[in-house]
Design a protein around this motif. Structure first.
Motif, PDB file in Angstrom:
ATOM      1  N   SER A   1       0.837  -1.205   0.000  1.00 55.53           N
ATOM      2  CA  SER A   1       0.000   0.000   0.000  1.00 55.53           C
ATOM      3  C   SER A   1       0.866   1.247   0.000  1.00 55.53           C
ATOM      4  O   SER A   1       0.532   2.238  -0.652  1.00 55.53           O
ATOM      5  CB  SER A   1      -1.026  -0.016   1.134  1.00 55.53           C
ATOM      6  N   GLY A   2       2.016   1.199   0.667  1.00 51.42           N
ATOM      7  CA  GLY A   2       2.890   2.373   0.690  1.00 51.42           C
ATOM      8  C   GLY A   2       3.582   2.636  -0.640  1.00 51.42           C
ATOM      9  O   GLY A   2       3.953   3.776  -0.935  1.00 51.42           O
ATOM     10  N   THR A   3       3.776   1.626  -1.450  1.00 49.33           N
ATOM     11  CA  THR A   3       4.557   1.820  -2.685  1.00 49.33           C
ATOM     12  C   THR A   3       3.701   1.839  -3.952  1.00 49.33           C
ATOM     13  O   THR A   3       3.974   2.607  -4.868  1.00 49.33           O
ATOM     14  CB  THR A   3       5.605   0.691  -2.846  1.00 49.33           C
ATOM     15  N   ILE A   4       2.656   1.015  -4.013  1.00 49.00           N
ATOM     16  CA  ILE A   4       1.850   0.988  -5.246  1.00 49.00           C
ATOM     17  C   ILE A   4       0.401   1.397  -5.004  1.00 49.00           C
ATOM     18  O   ILE A   4      -0.428   1.345  -5.907  1.00 49.00           O
ATOM     19  CB  ILE A   4       1.914  -0.389  -5.959  1.00 49.00           C
TER      20      ILE A   4
ATOM     21  N   THR B   1      -2.345   2.593 -12.794  1.00 54.15           N
ATOM     22  CA  THR B   1      -2.369   3.815 -11.993  1.00 54.15           C
ATOM     23  C   THR B   1      -2.138   3.448 -10.536  1.00 54.15           C
ATOM     24  O   THR B   1      -2.407   2.317 -10.111  1.00 54.15           O
ATOM     25  CB  THR B   1      -3.724   4.559 -12.124  1.00 54.15           C
ATOM     26  N   PHE B   2      -1.627   4.420  -9.795  1.00 52.86           N
ATOM     27  CA  PHE B   2      -1.194   4.156  -8.430  1.00 52.86           C
ATOM     28  C   PHE B   2      -1.840   5.167  -7.502  1.00 52.86           C
ATOM     29  O   PHE B   2      -1.587   6.367  -7.624  1.00 52.86           O
ATOM     30  CB  PHE B   2       0.340   4.211  -8.365  1.00 52.86           C
ATOM     31  N   HIS B   3      -2.693   4.706  -6.590  1.00 56.31           N
ATOM     32  CA  HIS B   3      -3.411   5.633  -5.714  1.00 56.31           C
ATOM     33  C   HIS B   3      -2.593   5.966  -4.470  1.00 56.31           C
ATOM     34  O   HIS B   3      -2.995   5.703  -3.348  1.00 56.31           O
ATOM     35  CB  HIS B   3      -4.784   5.067  -5.373  1.00 56.31           C
ATOM     36  N   THR B   4      -1.418   6.536  -4.704  1.00 53.45           N
ATOM     37  CA  THR B   4      -0.577   7.057  -3.619  1.00 53.45           C
ATOM     38  C   THR B   4      -0.788   8.576  -3.611  1.00 53.45           C
ATOM     39  O   THR B   4      -1.378   9.115  -4.557  1.00 53.45           O
ATOM     40  CB  THR B   4       0.900   6.737  -3.892  1.00 53.45           C
ATOM     41  N   PRO B   5      -0.282   9.264  -2.591  1.00 57.85           N
ATOM     42  CA  PRO B   5      -0.530  10.715  -2.539  1.00 57.85           C
ATOM     43  C   PRO B   5      -0.076  11.445  -3.811  1.00 57.85           C
ATOM     44  O   PRO B   5      -0.757  12.369  -4.259  1.00 57.85           O
ATOM     45  CB  PRO B   5       0.284  11.170  -1.319  1.00 57.85           C
TER      46      PRO B   5
END
Ligand code: MGD
Ligand code: MGD
Ligand code: MO
Length: 766
Positions: free
Chosen positions: A202-205, A617-621
């Protein structure tokens, strides 16, 4: 008939380890076991419904089912059929059993013995001051539980544990009950299982799940199988690997143990597999040291970066530039890491790692699969982040045949998380829950598994409820946990089978027997079904056919009956009248469940959204996938010591012990064995066959703490140097409660520092 084992290992035999798995042996073994538990007719009826579109989800592992059109009429494996037989057994635990066995008596029994008594068939209570469980009516049990919860000084005095078999519908109701009460104390078996995977991913992708489908696995050109023993724990995965292999895939096994399933697989669903030599699965075997995987991936990255510097097109520069962040810092850090440290940590040579790195550099698509061998070390989160780093370098995510694949354990452990069983819920989930049910759920994080044990030990938690599972045996530091559970005022165990957790209880305890996966659910007078999510995010229905094993209630009914007595304003009665109403609420609260009731009725179910897989797509900040810098953590083994990992035998499901054999490792009629490299045995002055105690050493500020597990037979085995292996749960006594992975707080069950001592005294039963 196999003997019910009392926990002693008088008849232990050690033979040759196997060079292949499945084949005729598997088919025979599964049938003998099933017929023993269920009889011939029930075996035939039940096994025909496993993993079929109109049937029930196998309570074995979370490996996905093929597309309905590709399903075999026998879509189960040897170990899945054992899991089914364990539940569908015709043996029963009745009131007479509880009258004959006191709590103290139950404490002396092995988990194998307890499980072999059969299905629990009616609710029972152990009242304050008494030593025996006795029958109680369902209504009285619900009243007692609700009044205890209502009487707590504050909601955080309660803990609600979940094991990963609970359906989506029951899990959703359960987390609603806890949050309406006012606590996020929702620890689950994931805390001991794939928490490190969730935290790293979760922190990376931007999603705490894997990014591949079964189709991707079958069509990938390179598969790394790391820290996993699918031949025993996910046997149907071998069929997918066999398909990939036939299409030309290369398979690399990275493991301290040469696991038989990856060496050669004889598919029991084909004639060639039944009687022939089978398929050689792994092309390369890297016999890595325990906890060396972080260094392994740093080594791979070093080679890739060197190749790129020499002008080779091995990096996916366009993807790195457009879709990721953090590349420069990561690349600097990798260049600065020394081969000497990498070789020391992995026990592998630079040449061997370079060989695998070159395969990675050349593969058009690649998947990395992993399980407990990667998630239960101090450096687990860093290790899984390094896997992501390597995948990002090559752009191996969100493309056909490419991605990361944590292989989940319990059949609905991933679904339970999706439903909100988590002590650190996302803000968005709580907001949606509040909007749907018109209350304010707590924002403060709750206790995970390790913190729950501490809180019970310290007296701040007074009420413990367990939705399935076997908390006292599955968790670390057995003695500490036994005492902690005895300190709670009130325990509630929703359990199909007896286990050690029913013996270590406080003042008052209730056991509520639920319907299992194999049983028809007639809650509210009509047939209902539930849903589950597999390891690859496919949601589908599960419907049992057998009559109930006694006076049972569904898990949905159990939770809603308690909820109704406490918070009458919520739609508990509506929920259990028709589970479609629960699914409608799930649709409104949880992302990805649009048109749930319709889609779950489609054959094979539906896939949940997975942004990396679906659209890269990556739902990170910052909406990018993150390269991360993870300083190398090397696990040193001091002289005269070993690092111990705790694995599963071929005859167990976590703490449920089906039998006393581990066919693939040559072990018969016993479990108290410890596998050690023959050169280590010689160096330590021991021989194969010696009886020893395992003593773990845990260094704290105050000195060295020791824990002992007595009476193990040494077995000379082809494992990596200084890396020993023994079975859990027997070895959980050795795992210090405070020894956990960085970030995820998962107990470090695969890297315990031990020494061997000649045994004195008798073996304990447990
Ligand atoms: N039949 C059956 N099926 C099951 C289960 C069961 O008990 N029985 N349990 C279910 C559950 S909940 C889970 S989580 C999964 C577990 O599935 P697995 O993770 O396959 O289970 P383990 O037996 O713990 O195997 C761990 C593997 O990792 C290797 N390993 C240990 N440490 C390291 C390391 O540092 N590096 C590397 N590279 N390898 C290492 C071990 O040698 C072993 O092969 O299976 C699920 N399926
Ligand atoms: N040392 C060490 N410790 C470990 C591990 C390890 O590798 N090494 N692995 C960890 C992992 S990966 C996990 S997932 C945990 C497992 O931890 P748990 O999930 O807590 O343990 P299980 O042994 O799977 O739980 C078995 C019990 O679940 C109940 N049960 C079975 N089916 C049902 C059902 O349908 N409904 C209900 N209500 N109850 C049911 C039965 O009473 C049975 O006795 O253990 C962890 N502990
Ligand atoms: Mo697990």
């Amino acid at each position: 008939m196999s003997r019910v084992h009392d926990g002693s290992d008088e008849d232990l035999e050690v033979g040759e380890r196997k060079r292949s798995v499945a084949g005729v042996g598997a088919v025979l073994n599964s049938l003998v076991h099933s017929v023993e538990q269920m009889g011939v007719q029930r075996t035939a009826l039940t096994l025909a419904k496993v993993n079929q579109v109109d049937g029930f989800d196998c309570p074995g592992c979370a490996w996905p089912d093929p597309d309905p059109k590709d399903r075999s009429p026998a879509e189960f494996c040897e170990n899945g059929s054992k899991a089914v037989a364990e539940e569908a057994t015709t043996k029963r635990v009745t009131a007479a059993f509880f009258a004959a066995h006191s709590i103290q008596d139950l404490q002396t029994r092995s988990d194998h013995w307890l499980g072999q008594q059969g299905r629990i068939s009616q609710p029972v209570i152990k009242r304050s001051g008494q030593n025996f469980y006795q029958p109680i009516s369902w209504d009285d049990a619900f009243d007692e539980i609700a009044s205890r919860l209502a009487g707590l000084e504050e909601a955080n005095q309660a803990v609600f544990y979940t094991s990963g078999r609970t359906s989506n519908e029951a899990a959703f109701c359960y987390q609603l009950l806890a949050r309406r009460l006012g606590t996020n104390n929702l620890p689950d078996c994931s805390n001991m299982c794939h928490e490190s995977s969730g935290a790293a991913l979760s922190g990376t992708i931007g999603i705490g799940k894997g990014t591949v489908s079964l189709h991707d696995v079958e069509n990938s050109s390179l598969l790394l199988i790391q820290g996993q023993n699918p031949g025993t724990n996910h046997p149907r995965m071998l069929s997918a690997l066999e398909k990939a292999k036939k299409r030309g895939a290369t398979i690399v096994s990275i493991n301290p143990l040469p696991e038989a399933g990856l060496a050669r697989f004889r598919n029991p669903q084909t004639v060639r597999g039944l009687i022939g030599v089978g398929t050689q699965l792994a092309d390369h075997f890297c016999q890595i040291r325990l906890s060396g995987d972080q260094a392994f991936h740093q080594g791979v990255a070093k080679v890739l970066l060197e190749m790129a510097a020499a002008g080779r097109q091995v990096l996916d520069s366009e993807f790195i530039a457009g879709s990721t962040s953090g590349f420069d810092d990561y690349a600097d850090h990798i260049r600065a890491t020394s081969w000497q440290d990498i070789e020391h940590a992995t026990g592998l040579s630079c040449d061997e790692i370079t060989r695998i790195a070159k395969l990675i550099a050349e593969a058009p698509s690649m998947i990395t699969c992993w399980a407990m061998g990667l998630t239960q070390h101090k450096n687990s989160v860093a290790t899984i982040r390094e896997i992501v780093n390597v995948h990002l370098l090559r752009g191996m995510i969100g493309r056909p045949g490419a991605g990361v694949c944590p292989v989940r354990g319990h059949s609905n452990v991933q679904g339970d998380r999706t439903m909100g069983i988590f002590e650190q819920p996302a803000r968005s989930l709580l907001d949606a829950l509040d909007a749907e049910f018109d209350f304010t759920s707590p924002r403060e994080h709750g206790h995970d598994t390790v913190d729950s044990i501490r809180a019970m030990r310290d007296g701040s938690v007074r009420f413990f409820m367990s939705m399935g599972g076997n908390f006292v045996r599955a968790t670390p530091d057995t003695r500490v946990c036994e005492v902690a559970l005895q300190r709670v005022d009130f325990g509630v165990h929703v359990s199909t089978k007896l286990n050690g957790s029913h013996a270590w209880v406080g003042d008052t305890a209730i056991i509520l027997p639920p319907l299992g996966r194999t049983e028809r659910d007639l809650t509210a007078g009509h047939e209902q079904f539930v849903s589950v999510e597999d390891s690859m995010g496919m949601v589908h229905s599960s419907r049992g056919r057998l009559g109930p094993a006694g006076d049972l209630r569904s898990e949905v009914e159990i939770v809603t009956q308690i909820g109704q007595r406490l918070f009458a304003e919520l739609p508990w009665v509506r929920f259990r009248t028709n589970y479609d109403h629960v699914r409608d609420a799930i649709e409104r609260v949880i992302n990805g469940f649009g048109d749930f009731n319709n889609r779950v009725r489609q054959p094979g179910g539906f896939a949940l959204p997975n942004p990396p897989r679906d659209s890269r797509t990556f739902h990170t900040p910052d909406q990018k996938a993150h390269f991360t810098v993870n300083p190398l953590d090397v696990l040193d083994c001091p002289p005269g010591r070993l690092i111990l990992q705790t694995v599963r035998s071929h005859d167990q499901y976590n703490t449920t012990i089906y039998g006393m054999n581990d066919r693939s490792r040559g072990i018969k009629d016993g479990r108290r064995v410890v596998f050690v490299h023959p050169d280590d045995l010689a160096e330590l002055g021991h021989s194969d066959g010696d009886m020893v105690d395992l003593v773990s050493e845990w260094r704290t500020a105050g000195g060295v703490e020791e824990r002992r597990a007595a009476g193990f037979r040494l077995v000379a085995f082809d494992t990596a140097r200084s890396c020993a292996a023994a079975y859990f749960p027997e070895t959980n006594a050795l795992v210090p409660l405070d020894s956990t992975a960085d970030v995820s707080n998962t107990p470090t069950s695969q890297s315990i520092l031990i020494r061997l001592e000649p045994t004195h005294g008798n073996q304990p039963v447990r």
